[in-house]
Design an enzyme around this catalytic site. Structure first.
Site, PDB file in Angstrom:
ATOM      1  N   TYR A  67     -13.822  11.532 -11.261  1.00 26.01           N
ATOM      2  CA  TYR A  67     -14.987  10.661 -11.427  1.00 26.01           C
ATOM      3  C   TYR A  67     -16.181  11.482 -11.885  1.00 26.01           C
ATOM      4  O   TYR A  67     -16.190  12.711 -11.791  1.00 26.01           O
ATOM      5  CB  TYR A  67     -15.311   9.881 -10.142  1.00 26.01           C
ATOM      6  CG  TYR A  67     -16.005  10.677  -9.071  1.00 26.01           C
ATOM      7  CD1 TYR A  67     -17.394  10.661  -8.966  1.00 26.01           C
ATOM      8  CD2 TYR A  67     -15.288  11.445  -8.162  1.00 26.01           C
ATOM      9  CE1 TYR A  67     -18.043  11.396  -7.977  1.00 26.01           C
ATOM     10  CE2 TYR A  67     -15.922  12.172  -7.173  1.00 26.01           C
ATOM     11  CZ  TYR A  67     -17.305  12.134  -7.087  1.00 26.01           C
ATOM     12  OH  TYR A  67     -17.936  12.863  -6.117  1.00 26.01           O
ATOM     13  N   CYS A  68     -17.193  10.755 -12.405  1.00 28.46           N
ATOM     14  CA  CYS A  68     -18.429  11.416 -12.832  1.00 28.46           C
ATOM     15  C   CYS A  68     -19.611  10.520 -12.506  1.00 28.46           C
ATOM     16  O   CYS A  68     -19.807  10.173 -11.348  1.00 28.46           O
ATOM     17  CB  CYS A  68     -18.362  11.861 -14.296  1.00 28.46           C
ATOM     18  SG  CYS A  68     -17.964  10.564 -15.486  1.00 28.46           S
ATOM     19  N   ARG A  69     -20.353  10.088 -13.519  1.00 25.59           N
ATOM     20  CA  ARG A  69     -21.609   9.354 -13.292  1.00 25.59           C
ATOM     21  C   ARG A  69     -21.454   7.842 -13.387  1.00 25.59           C
ATOM     22  O   ARG A  69     -22.453   7.132 -13.465  1.00 25.59           O
ATOM     23  CB  ARG A  69     -22.659   9.821 -14.287  1.00 25.59           C
ATOM     24  CG  ARG A  69     -22.985  11.282 -14.157  1.00 25.59           C
ATOM     25  CD  ARG A  69     -23.984  11.722 -15.216  1.00 25.59           C
ATOM     26  NE  ARG A  69     -24.147  13.156 -15.179  1.00 25.59           N
ATOM     27  CZ  ARG A  69     -23.817  13.969 -16.167  1.00 25.59           C
ATOM     28  NH1 ARG A  69     -23.310  13.496 -17.288  1.00 25.59           N
ATOM     29  NH2 ARG A  69     -23.989  15.263 -16.033  1.00 25.59           N
ATOM     30  N   GLY A  70     -20.253   7.342 -13.400  1.00 23.64           N
ATOM     31  CA  GLY A  70     -20.061   5.896 -13.459  1.00 23.64           C
ATOM     32  C   GLY A  70     -19.229   5.467 -14.646  1.00 23.64           C
ATOM     33  O   GLY A  70     -18.688   6.278 -15.393  1.00 23.64           O
ATOM     34  N   CYS A  73     -19.758   6.983 -18.159  1.00 20.33           N
ATOM     35  CA  CYS A  73     -19.717   8.445 -18.271  1.00 20.33           C
ATOM     36  C   CYS A  73     -18.316   8.835 -18.735  1.00 20.33           C
ATOM     37  O   CYS A  73     -17.325   8.443 -18.131  1.00 20.33           O
ATOM     38  CB  CYS A  73     -20.024   9.076 -16.914  1.00 20.33           C
ATOM     39  SG  CYS A  73     -19.903  10.868 -16.906  1.00 20.33           S
TER      40      CYS A  73
END
Length: 111
Positions: A67-70, A73
């Site tokens: 995962y990252c920033r949503g 992303c």
């Protein structure tokens, strides 16, 4: 390559439970300072720039969730593509840490 091919939903509580038991590896592919400011419990910080060198330590027997920033992303999408190309079982979690908090789920900080 279709983005939907790499974006699969997983129940958040199931994800936490499996990560706690070591059945899933959660990786946060944002820069380390973002990881320290807040991350999903049991996640490991693996900035996308370090993924290729770090993934040698990962087991191919365990599913990896990046995962990252949503949802918008692409760092996690890139991570999943790299991992799958090397034979790992990988999924992208569309949540950001903020999404996670808004659902009332725990967030860890290591500031």
């Amino acid at each position: 390559v279709s983005q939907s091919r790499y974006f699969e939903s997983i129940n958040r509580k199931t994800l936490l439970s499996k990560a706690k038991k070591g059945e899933i590896l959660i990786i946060d592919v944002r820069p380390d300072d973002e990881f320290k400011s807040g991350h999903i419990p049991f996640a490991q910080s693996v900035p996308i720039s370090e993924l290729k060198s770090v993934m040698k330590k990962f087991s191919k027997d365990i599913e990896i969730v990046a995962y990252c920033r949503g949802l918008f992303c692409f760092l996690a999408l890139d991570a999943v593509q790299v991992l799958k190309a090397k034979g790992f079982k990988a999924k992208r979690l569309g949540d950001s840490v903020t999404d996670w908090e808004l659902q009332g789920l725990p967030v860890e900080r290591s500031v």
